[in-house]
Design a protein around this motif. Structure first.
Motif, mmCIF file in Angstrom:
data_model
loop_
_atom_site.group_PDB
_atom_site.id
_atom_site.type_symbol
_atom_site.label_atom_id
_atom_site.label_comp_id
_atom_site.label_asym_id
_atom_site.label_seq_id
_atom_site.Cartn_x
_atom_site.Cartn_y
_atom_site.Cartn_z
ATOM 1 N N LEU A 55 0.902 -1.188 -0.008
ATOM 2 C CA LEU A 55 -0.009 0.112 0.002
ATOM 3 C C LEU A 55 0.925 1.075 0.022
ATOM 4 O O LEU A 55 1.913 1.235 0.834
ATOM 5 N N TYR A 56 0.761 1.990 -0.924
ATOM 6 C CA TYR A 56 1.655 3.138 -1.342
ATOM 7 C C TYR A 56 1.135 4.523 -1.253
ATOM 8 O O TYR A 56 0.176 4.608 -1.992
ATOM 9 N N ASP A 57 1.443 5.652 -0.880
ATOM 10 C CA ASP A 57 0.829 6.826 -0.643
ATOM 11 C C ASP A 57 1.450 7.623 -1.832
ATOM 12 O O ASP A 57 2.729 8.353 -1.713
ATOM 13 N N ALA A 82 -1.218 4.093 -13.479
ATOM 14 C CA ALA A 82 -0.551 2.970 -14.280
ATOM 15 C C ALA A 82 0.957 2.994 -14.061
ATOM 16 O O ALA A 82 1.426 1.929 -13.682
ATOM 17 N N ILE A 83 1.237 4.180 -14.511
ATOM 18 C CA ILE A 83 2.990 4.307 -14.251
ATOM 19 C C ILE A 83 3.279 4.383 -12.766
ATOM 20 O O ILE A 83 4.241 3.555 -12.524
ATOM 21 N N ASP A 84 2.794 4.655 -11.891
ATOM 22 C CA ASP A 84 2.955 4.878 -10.431
ATOM 23 C C ASP A 84 3.024 3.449 -9.822
ATOM 24 O O ASP A 84 3.952 2.986 -9.281
ATOM 25 N N ILE A 85 2.088 2.369 -10.182
ATOM 26 C CA ILE A 85 1.806 1.120 -9.875
ATOM 27 C C ILE A 85 3.366 0.225 -10.349
ATOM 28 O O ILE A 85 3.750 -0.334 -9.583
ATOM 29 N N GLY A 86 3.511 0.504 -11.579
ATOM 30 C CA GLY A 86 4.664 0.070 -12.333
ATOM 31 C C GLY A 86 5.833 0.282 -11.420
ATOM 32 O O GLY A 86 6.889 -0.452 -11.277
ATOM 33 N N GLN A 87 6.226 1.518 -10.997
ATOM 34 C CA GLN A 87 7.208 1.868 -10.389
ATOM 35 C C GLN A 87 7.386 1.363 -9.042
ATOM 36 O O GLN A 87 8.346 1.046 -8.547
ATOM 37 N N ILE A 88 6.125 1.108 -8.472
ATOM 38 C CA ILE A 88 6.105 0.601 -7.052
ATOM 39 C C ILE A 88 6.587 -0.815 -7.316
ATOM 40 O O ILE A 88 7.291 -1.359 -6.448
ATOM 41 N N GLU A 89 6.002 -1.489 -8.078
ATOM 42 C CA GLU A 89 6.218 -2.940 -8.366
ATOM 43 C C GLU A 89 7.688 -3.113 -8.632
ATOM 44 O O GLU A 89 8.782 -4.231 -8.028
ATOM 45 N N LEU A 97 1.022 -10.711 -6.268
ATOM 46 C CA LEU A 97 1.482 -9.154 -5.697
ATOM 47 C C LEU A 97 0.357 -8.402 -5.845
ATOM 48 O O LEU A 97 -0.004 -7.943 -6.900
ATOM 49 N N ASN A 98 -0.035 -7.851 -4.688
ATOM 50 C CA ASN A 98 -0.995 -6.775 -4.590
ATOM 51 C C ASN A 98 -0.694 -5.605 -4.422
ATOM 52 O O ASN A 98 0.015 -5.377 -3.356
ATOM 53 N N VAL A 99 -0.783 -4.533 -5.322
ATOM 54 C CA VAL A 99 -0.319 -3.248 -5.119
ATOM 55 C C VAL A 99 -1.486 -2.221 -5.230
ATOM 56 O O VAL A 99 -2.141 -2.311 -6.166
#
Length: 778
Positions: free
Chosen positions: A637-639, A647-654, A697-699
């Motif tokens: 879980l990311y702030d 979409a880009i943000d979730i890719g960067q988190i992963e 992997l749940n983001v």
């Protein structure tokens, strides 16, 4: 949180170069068509960690087929020593070698292969000198690249002495190779009147511009550095691209021909620095709840042979030694050890992950000693909302959401239920052991050196209604250009596909900061927005006069310029009208981050504009007979604040999470007794592969909006996801701890390779047997 009130900002739009990436048509530096007569360069590297160069015979190199020029330090026309802060790095070895892999000379030949073959023909005679190879040895011998830094608050010795519980320990955390897919490369083209155009794969074109100018001994205005995109950087191309840019430029000046220097992967890894590995010594006192009453840290960082960025990296480690926890009384000493190894440099997180893992290791230790769930101890130490909210560097934490974020992840990941299930599994499984860990992250955003928190942009609108934006950031796959284009499209009220971002170019936007410290979108997005707002202001005044409405009634939306109820004109048509009215259709933009300040003398201030928060829960399974392990599930879980592009943000988190897990599990750097890096190729250095990703992997993005006025209230994505990978390392530690009924703190060092895990298992099993024997004896 996703923006919903905007047309392009907040939308999951495709990466602006995605179609080029997947079709192989994206142009990287090595893809630029070569000019006629282009030469290719290679460097001759030192074979000794520390030695006097008694002689260096390059006659065979010069006589080799295809060789046009050979240069050494004597042939550098300008400054012979360079560096991002201290000019303490010779362009080539200066009478002695300082690490295995140090460039000693360079060759320009008619082909890449001939240059590399020629560079191997040098005959060098060495006289060995004493070498320092580890941070611990450097600390013991007081060999420093920079003076140690010390920060403290309160009487830590008294707190430690009076604490109900106290223990000390030490651990080692290895470094990490950036392992960008596109290696270091520069292509230098000499022009008229001493001009030099350098295409370079770099995160910091302005610094490369200055480095080349210094090395050539000429003004900066004659040097142009350009970077369309990089195939990854991760910090490794922030400063250390200079080796390749300057050598290519010097050879181009020497020969009058274009020169390309593309490092072979082995040479790249031998020459360049990595993430700082370090040894941490700690002494901590705490109460029955696990709340820290006082803590001492000594960090011993392996910096390599020169300063490079070790000063700010070491400072950033100090800044993140609290992570999400309030430290009332502390003493932190950071030793920046000088060693005869590659000069370590920036790596995604820039010292932050090193500080975070130190306190997380201690928190985990406390939980083991008290027989508590580590998550319970973490919660007991969290920063408060209105009290217990001042950092070690005297910055008040004003935007704290860690309690809510961790609470949500604990529930969505079913942490408590899985904790019980894993305990039950381990009780009946003698060989395979499962581990679980939930780790929070609080990460400060801004360059700690205040002056770097500024950016510029140049915006053009053409008479067909298309828009071109140039900014000082660099695209390395992270989606910076996509987000900047979204910002401009949003401001001008036009479709995303009307906006194009051009290559980063020092002749368009000067004196830029590196694309680093997770500030790329924050800085360049704001600068681009400023440029768009300036153009809109001028256009709105023209529209008001032209169509008879008030300027504040003019709106830019849906590819139209709307003037109240007087007119609604298509954007491209309006632009043509504005051009005939001689209205300027271009503007520069500028942004500087507000509120931040930091005093390096007192080590206090507000080095960060805001904090990013996140948490990861990871489950692993470990084979105690082989050390083999797998991540079976991870929840994150990311702030991201009000996300510009989810979409880009979730890719960067992963990606950041997996890279962080790789740092702490598989990516082992190993130097032999002679100081030679033995893990210098994909065959010996293992980054995570697809098979290393967890099957589950749940983001998710935390519903929040930045409390500070960042670009559309978004938050940074570059670095903060990486330390979330610590959940994997600590889950492995949790699995090993089950062999001692959870009451033994496994002395697991990082990376947690199979060998490291097996060694730790032996220690834990021996300690558990000793405790059991002690019970039986009593």
């Amino acid at each position: 949180m996703q923006n919903t009130q905007h047309r392009t900002v907040g939308q999951s739009l495709f990466h602006e170069s995605a179609h080029l990436h997947v079709t192989g048509r994206a142009t990287y530096t090595d893809d630029i068509p070569e000019r006629q007569g282009t030469l290719h360069a290679a460097m001759g590297l030192s074979a000794k960690a520390h030695a006097k160069i008694k002689s260096m015979d390059l006659s065979a190199v010069k006589a080799a087929p295809g060789v046009i020029a050979v240069i050494t330090l004597d042939d550098v026309p300008g400054d012979k020593y360079l560096g991002p802060f201290l000019h303490d790095e010779p362009v080539f070895a200066d009478g002695e070698t300082l690490y295995v892999g140090q460039p000693m000379f360079a060759v320009a030949a008619t082909s890449h292969d001939l240059a590399r073959r020629a560079a191997k023909l040098a005959k060098v005679e060495y006289e060995d000198l004493p070498a320092i190879l580890t941070a611990q040895q450097g600390a013991e011998e007081k060999a420093y690249v920079l003076p140690p830094v010390h920060i403290a608050r309160g009487d830590v010795e008294a707190k430690l002495a009076s604490a109900p519980h106290r223990h000390d320990g030490d651990f080692y955390v290895g470094g990490q190779e950036q392992f960008y897919l596109e290696g270091q490369i520069a292509y230098a083209l000499p022009g008229e009147d001493m001009d030099m155009h350098v295409y370079c794969s770099t995160q910091h074109p302005s610094e490369m511009q200055f480095m080349v100018a210094h090395a050539l001994g000429q003004p900066v205005h004659g040097i142009k550095v350009e970077c369309r995109r990089m195939g990854g950087g991760f910090g490794g191309k922030e400063t250390q691209s200079w080796y390749f840019a300057t050598v290519a430029a010097i050879l181009a000046r020497r020969t009058g021909k274009p020169v390309k220097l593309r490092a072979d992967r082995d040479d790249d890894m031998m020459i360049t620095g990595k993430r700082h590995d370090f040894r941490a010594l700690f002494d901590v006192g705490y109460n029955d709840d696990g709340r820290i009453l006082g803590v001492k840290f000594q960090y011993q960082l392996r910096c390599g042979f020169s300063a490079d960025l070790s000063g700010p990296v070491g400072d950033r480690q100090i800044f993140h030694s609290d992570n999400a926890y309030y430290l009332d009384t502390f003493d932190i000493l950071s030793i920046r050890a000088k060693t005869n190894t590659q000069s370590n440099t920036a790596f995604r997180g820039f010292g932050g992950p090193q500080g975070i893992i130190a306190i997380e290791y201690v928190i985990d230790d406390i939980a083991r000693k008290l027989g508590k769930d580590p998550l319970e101890v973490r919660k007991a130490n969290f920063y408060g909302k209105t009290e217990r909210n001042v950092t070690p560097y005297q910055m008040t934490v004003e935007d704290n959401v860690i309690h809510e974020l961790v609470g949500q992840l604990e529930e969505s990941s079913e942490y408590q239920k899985r904790r019980a299930e894993i305990d039950a599994f381990n009780a009946t499984s003698p060989v395979l052991k499962k581990g679980l860990s939930l780790v929070p992250v609080k990460f400060g955003i801004s360059f700690t050196a205040t002056q770097f928190n500024q950016a510029g942009a140049l915006l053009h609108i053409y008479t067909d209604g298309s828009v071109l934006i140039n900014h000082g950031g660099t695209e390395m796959g992270q989606g910076l250009n996509t987000k900047v284009a979204q910002v401009v499209a949003e401001e001008l009220g036009v479709d995303f596909n009307r906006v194009r971002v051009s290559a980063t170019d020092t002749s368009k936007v000067p004196n830029t900061s590196a694309t680093a410290a997770s500030t790329g979108t924050d800085l360049n997005g704001k600068a681009a927005q400023d440029a768009a707002v300036k153009i809109k202001t001028v256009l709105a005044e023209f529209a008001a006069t032209k169509y008879g409405c008030a300027a504040d009634e003019v709106k830019f939306r849906d590819n139209h310029v709307v003037c109240g109820d007087k007119a609604s004109v298509p954007f491209d048509e309006f632009v043509r009208v504005a051009y005939t009215g001689r209205v300027p259709l271009w503007s520069s933009g500028f942004y500087r981050t507000p509120k931040i300040h930091y005093d390096f003398a007192t080590l206090t201030g507000r080095p960060f504009f805001y904090f990013v928060y996140g948490a990861a829960c990871s489950e692993v399974i470990v084979d105690t007979l082989t050390g083999e392990n797998r991540i079976t599930r991870s929840d994150i879980l990311y702030d991201a604040g009000s996300s510009i592009n989810p979409a880009i943000d979730i890719g960067q988190i992963e990606g950041g999470f997996i890279q962080g897990a790789g740092w702490l599990t598989t990516e082992e750097l190993w130097w032999n007794k002679d100081g030679k890096l033995m893990t210098h190729a994909p065959s010996t250095y293992k980054i995570p592969a697809v098979s290393d990703c967890p099957p589950v992997l749940n983001v998710k993005l935390f519903e929040n909006s930045n409390a500070e006025e960042s670009i559309y209230r978004s938050k940074a994505l570059g670095e903060p996801p990486l330390p979330l990978g610590m959940a994997v390392f600590l889950a492995i530690r949790d699995a090993i701890a089950s062999l001692g009924e959870g009451r033994v703190a496994p002395p697991l060092n990082a990376p947690a390779t199979a060998e490291s895990i097996l060694n730790t298992i032996e220690i834990v099993q021996a300690e558990a047997r000793a405790k059991q024997l002690e019970k039986v004896t009593v």
